[in-house]
Design a protein around this motif. Sequence first.
Motif, PDB file in Angstrom:
ATOM      1  N   GLY A  26       0.769  -1.230   0.000  1.00 49.26           N
ATOM      2  CA  GLY A  26       0.000   0.000   0.000  1.00 49.26           C
ATOM      3  C   GLY A  26       0.800   1.280   0.000  1.00 49.26           C
ATOM      4  N   LEU A  27       2.118   1.222   0.172  1.00 51.92           N
ATOM      5  CA  LEU A  27       2.985   2.394   0.115  1.00 51.92           C
ATOM      6  C   LEU A  27       4.095   2.132  -0.890  1.00 51.92           C
ATOM      7  N   PRO A  28       4.642   3.182  -1.527  1.00 50.75           N
ATOM      8  CA  PRO A  28       5.863   2.967  -2.307  1.00 50.75           C
ATOM      9  C   PRO A  28       6.903   2.281  -1.435  1.00 50.75           C
ATOM     10  N   LYS A  29       7.626   1.325  -2.022  1.00 49.99           N
ATOM     11  CA  LYS A  29       8.473   0.452  -1.197  1.00 49.99           C
ATOM     12  C   LYS A  29       9.510   1.218  -0.386  1.00 49.99           C
ATOM     13  N   GLN A  30       9.965   2.366  -0.881  1.00 50.90           N
ATOM     14  CA  GLN A  30      10.989   3.105  -0.151  1.00 50.90           C
ATOM     15  C   GLN A  30      10.456   3.726   1.136  1.00 50.90           C
ATOM     16  N   TYR A  31       9.122   3.763   1.294  1.00 50.33           N
ATOM     17  CA  TYR A  31       8.536   4.320   2.508  1.00 50.33           C
ATOM     18  C   TYR A  31       7.945   3.244   3.425  1.00 50.33           C
ATOM     19  N   ARG A  32       8.001   1.998   2.997  1.00 49.49           N
ATOM     20  CA  ARG A  32       7.576   0.922   3.891  1.00 49.49           C
ATOM     21  C   ARG A  32       8.566   0.800   5.043  1.00 49.49           C
ATOM     22  N   ARG A  33       8.087   0.302   6.161  1.00 46.94           N
ATOM     23  CA  ARG A  33       8.898   0.250   7.366  1.00 46.94           C
ATOM     24  C   ARG A  33       9.593  -1.096   7.503  1.00 46.94           C
ATOM     25  N   LEU A  34      10.827  -1.041   7.963  1.00 40.10           N
ATOM     26  CA  LEU A  34      11.589  -2.223   8.327  1.00 40.10           C
ATOM     27  C   LEU A  34      12.112  -2.009   9.741  1.00 40.10           C
ATOM     28  N   GLY A  35      11.680  -2.853  10.655  1.00 40.95           N
ATOM     29  CA  GLY A  35      12.141  -2.687  12.025  1.00 40.95           C
ATOM     30  C   GLY A  35      11.797  -1.340  12.612  1.00 40.95           C
ATOM     31  N   ALA A 360       1.888  -0.273   8.748  1.00 37.54           N
ATOM     32  CA  ALA A 360       2.425  -0.887   9.961  1.00 37.54           C
ATOM     33  C   ALA A 360       3.697  -1.676   9.714  1.00 37.54           C
ATOM     34  N   GLY A 361       4.032  -1.926   8.438  1.00 33.44           N
ATOM     35  CA  GLY A 361       5.231  -2.684   8.131  1.00 33.44           C
ATOM     36  C   GLY A 361       5.121  -4.147   8.509  1.00 33.44           C
ATOM     37  N   ILE A 362       3.932  -4.732   8.347  1.00 33.88           N
ATOM     38  CA  ILE A 362       3.720  -6.140   8.657  1.00 33.88           C
ATOM     39  C   ILE A 362       3.110  -6.831   7.446  1.00 33.88           C
TER      40      ILE A 362
END
Length: 404
Positions: A26-35, A360-362
Motif C-alpha cells: 500500500g505504500l511505495p516500497k521506499q517508505y515501507r517500514r523495516l524494524g 504498519a510494516g507487517i
Amino acid sequence: MPTSPAAPRIAAILVAAGRGIRAGGGLPKQYRRLGGRSVLARSLALFAEHPRIDAVLAVIHADDGDLYAAAAKGVPKLVPPVAGGGTRQASGLAGLRALAPAPPDIVLIHDAARPFTSPALIDRAIDAALARGAAVPGLPVTDTVKIVDGDERVTGTPPRQTLRSVQTPQSFRFGLILQAHERAAAAGVDGLTDDGAVAEWAGNPLYVFEGEATNMKLTGPADFEAAERLFTPPLAALGDVRTGTGFDVHAVTEGDHVWLCGVRIPHERGLSGHSDADVGLHALTDAVLGAIGDGDIGAHFPPSDMRWKGASSDRFLAHAVGLVAARGGAVAHLDVTLLCEAPKIGPHREAMRARIAGIAGIGIERVGVKATTMETLGFVGRREGIAAMASATIRLPWTNPEAS
C-alpha cells in the motif's frame, strides 16, 4: 611549508522516485517500514552518517513530499530533495542537475531500496571513482546464464567468468557522469537502467569493484519478508504479549468521499473530523497506543493543533507502530471492524488490508478488516455516522520491573 591538498568533496544521490508497486503493502516500497523505520530513512542515514560523505540528495516522486519529510527527520547532511522523472535515467539526471550549481568532485548514485549497504562498500565506491572515474559494484555470477530469443530458444551461453551482477552505489567523477547523462538526454536515449550504462553509452571506460552479497535490493514481497526477519528479534525474546483496543466514530457531513482504513472511497457523503476522519485508522492507532499504555490519539495529535488539520491518518498509525519499535517490540496482529450502513466495505476490503499492512510494516496476513451494519438501529443505522472498533496485539521484550 607545503599545504596538504584539500579532500575531495563527495555527494550521494539516492534515487527514490519510483512507485514500488511490485512490493505490495500500500505504500511505495521506499517508505515501507523495516524494524520500525522506513527503507528510505535507513538508506539516507547510511550515507549521511558516513564520514567521507559531505551531502546527500534524494530524488523523490512529486507526490511524496510528506512521506519524504517523515523519513528525513533528524538525518544530517541532507540538501533539499528534487522531483524525479518518468524513468530511472531521468531521475538520475534530475539529481545531477540539482547538484551542478555547487558540484562535488565525486558523486555516488544509489537505489534507495538498498538499505543494507555497508560503510566499507561506500568506501570502496569512493576509492574506485577517485582512481578510475566511473565504477560500479558487482558480484561474480554463480549460475550458468543463457541467452534466449523470443521463442525462449537458447541462442548462446556466455562464460560465467566474464559476467558480473551489478549493484549500487555506483560512483563517478561528477563532471563525467553529468556530461554523459546530458548527452544521452540530448540524443533521446532514455532506456538505460543504471548510471553505469549511461557512462558506458557515452564512451567512458567503466570498471567494476567488489560488491556485497548482503547489499540486496528490495523489489517484491518476498524481499520484504526476508528483510523484516533481519530486524525482528526472535519471538522467544518478545515474551511480553499485549493487546489493546480502540474505538472511534465520526459524523456524516457533506462530501463526495470517505477515507476508511487508508483507502479513499467515493461516496455520496463525507465524514467530519479535524484530520481526514478515517475512523478505521483512528481506532487502530488507539488500539496500538493502548497496548503499550501510552495515552490515546488525542494526546499525541491534539485537535487543537492546526498541524493535524486535514492530516492523512496513516501518519497517526505509523507513529504508534514506531513507538512499539522504539521499545524493541513488534506488531503481531491488527484487526478492525467498521460499523456502517454504507458504503459497502467488501469491494475495498483487500485494499484496506494491504494499506494497513504497508503502514504498519507487517504482512497482510497479520491484518483483519471486517464490517457490519446496525440493522438500521441507532445513529449508524440512521446513517448519521460511521464507527470502528479495533484491536492490536503486540510483543515486547519481557522485563521484570521488580528486578530493576
